[in-house]
Design a protein around this motif. Structure first.
Motif, PDB file in Angstrom:
ATOM      1  N   HIS A  46      67.223 -52.475  -5.123  1.00 35.54           N
ATOM      2  CA  HIS A  46      66.899 -51.176  -5.209  1.00 35.54           C
ATOM      3  C   HIS A  46      67.740 -50.133  -4.174  1.00 35.54           C
ATOM      4  N   LEU A  47      68.221 -50.775  -2.939  1.00 37.41           N
ATOM      5  CA  LEU A  47      68.857 -50.109  -2.080  1.00 37.41           C
ATOM      6  C   LEU A  47      70.486 -50.184  -2.616  1.00 37.41           C
ATOM      7  N   PHE A  48      70.901 -51.111  -3.243  1.00 41.36           N
ATOM      8  CA  PHE A  48      72.206 -51.261  -3.698  1.00 41.36           C
ATOM      9  C   PHE A  48      72.296 -50.299  -4.681  1.00 41.36           C
ATOM     10  N   LYS A  49      71.376 -49.930  -5.533  1.00 45.71           N
ATOM     11  CA  LYS A  49      71.586 -49.204  -6.767  1.00 45.71           C
ATOM     12  C   LYS A  49      71.434 -47.747  -6.220  1.00 45.71           C
ATOM     13  N   ALA A  50      70.534 -47.406  -5.447  1.00 43.42           N
ATOM     14  CA  ALA A  50      70.312 -46.047  -4.615  1.00 43.42           C
ATOM     15  C   ALA A  50      71.762 -45.543  -4.069  1.00 43.42           C
ATOM     16  N   ASN A  51      72.517 -46.556  -3.438  1.00 38.98           N
ATOM     17  CA  ASN A  51      73.569 -46.159  -2.852  1.00 38.98           C
ATOM     18  C   ASN A  51      75.065 -46.208  -3.763  1.00 38.98           C
ATOM     19  N   SER A  52      74.769 -46.685  -4.926  1.00 36.92           N
ATOM     20  CA  SER A  52      75.970 -46.992  -5.652  1.00 36.92           C
ATOM     21  C   SER A  52      76.475 -45.562  -6.291  1.00 36.92           C
ATOM     22  N   PRO A  53      77.626 -45.482  -6.638  1.00 37.15           N
ATOM     23  CA  PRO A  53      78.205 -44.158  -7.196  1.00 37.15           C
ATOM     24  C   PRO A  53      77.815 -44.015  -8.507  1.00 37.15           C
TER      25      PRO A  53
ATOM     26  N   ILE B 211      73.754 -38.590  -4.279  1.00 36.93           N
ATOM     27  CA  ILE B 211      74.600 -39.105  -3.062  1.00 36.93           C
ATOM     28  C   ILE B 211      74.555 -40.551  -3.250  1.00 36.93           C
ATOM     29  N   HIS B 212      75.691 -40.859  -2.823  1.00 38.99           N
ATOM     30  CA  HIS B 212      76.079 -42.378  -2.711  1.00 38.99           C
ATOM     31  C   HIS B 212      76.996 -42.600  -1.442  1.00 38.99           C
ATOM     32  N   SER B 213      76.729 -43.850  -0.816  1.00 44.42           N
ATOM     33  CA  SER B 213      77.366 -44.178   0.342  1.00 44.42           C
ATOM     34  C   SER B 213      77.924 -45.687   0.365  1.00 44.42           C
ATOM     35  N   HIS B 214      79.136 -45.690   0.290  1.00 46.62           N
ATOM     36  CA  HIS B 214      79.846 -47.110   0.404  1.00 46.62           C
ATOM     37  C   HIS B 214      79.632 -47.917   1.581  1.00 46.62           C
ATOM     38  N   TYR B 215      79.464 -47.182   2.670  1.00 45.67           N
ATOM     39  CA  TYR B 215      78.688 -47.928   3.961  1.00 45.67           C
ATOM     40  C   TYR B 215      77.479 -48.330   3.839  1.00 45.67           C
ATOM     41  N   LEU B 216      76.597 -47.566   3.673  1.00 43.81           N
ATOM     42  CA  LEU B 216      75.289 -48.005   3.375  1.00 43.81           C
ATOM     43  C   LEU B 216      75.131 -49.236   2.474  1.00 43.81           C
TER      44      LEU B 216
END
Length: 169
Positions: A93-100, A121-126
């Protein structure tokens, strides 16, 4: 004493005080730039790594992954006793939520220019923190599953009797 003379003396005294403070601040800045804390990775105590010195498996994994077990659990929002399936659900879930966002296919009808479209919004860092947290938890579970087998095969179980051998006659 005349007023202009007093004003000049106050200005000179103020300039001297300001100059001394400026020089002291410069010296302190040079000391701060040269200072390197000992024993830390990257200079700072990242995630409590400096405390991981006991040589246990958990401490070795903390140093290797540069993340404590508690930090990994906080990132993935899981409790200590949760199974790996639940951890993987949180991870996905968290990986998909922060994916571009996926690139959209071209549409024949263009939306109106006045309609504002919000981009996710996506974050490569997160996303990388989520991956590292999952890797840390997997490494801990793997190490814990290997530890009981290794201790059973290498060391015999302790005897329940006394520690001295029986006398031989």
């Amino acid at each position: 004493m005349s007023a202009p003379k007093i004003i000049v003396q106050i200005a000179i005294a103020g300039a001297q005080i300001f100059g001394k403070a400026f020089i002291a601040a410069g010296r302190q800045a040079i000391q701060n730039a040269k200072h390197r804390p000992e024993g830390g990775i990257g200079g700072a105590d990242i995630a409590g790594i400096r405390n991981a010195t006991s040589g246990s498996i958990t401490d070795k994994l903390t140093l290797q992954h540069r993340m404590t077990l508690d930090e990994a659990r906080l990132i993935l929002n899981v409790k200590k006793e949760e199974p790996m399936e639940k951890i993987l659900q949180h991870y996905e879930h968290l990986f998909k939520a922060n994916s571009p966002p996926k690139p959209k296919q071209t549409e024949s009808v263009k939306p109106r220019a006045s309609a504002r479209q919000s981009t996710p919004i996506h974050s490569h860092y997160l996303q990388s923190k989520v991956v590292r947290a999952k890797e840390r938890l997997e490494a801990e579970m793997k190490a814990l599953s290997e530890t009981p087998e290794a201790s059973q095969t290498t060391a015999p179980p302790p005897s329940s009797g006394s520690t001295t051998p029986p006398p031989s006659s």
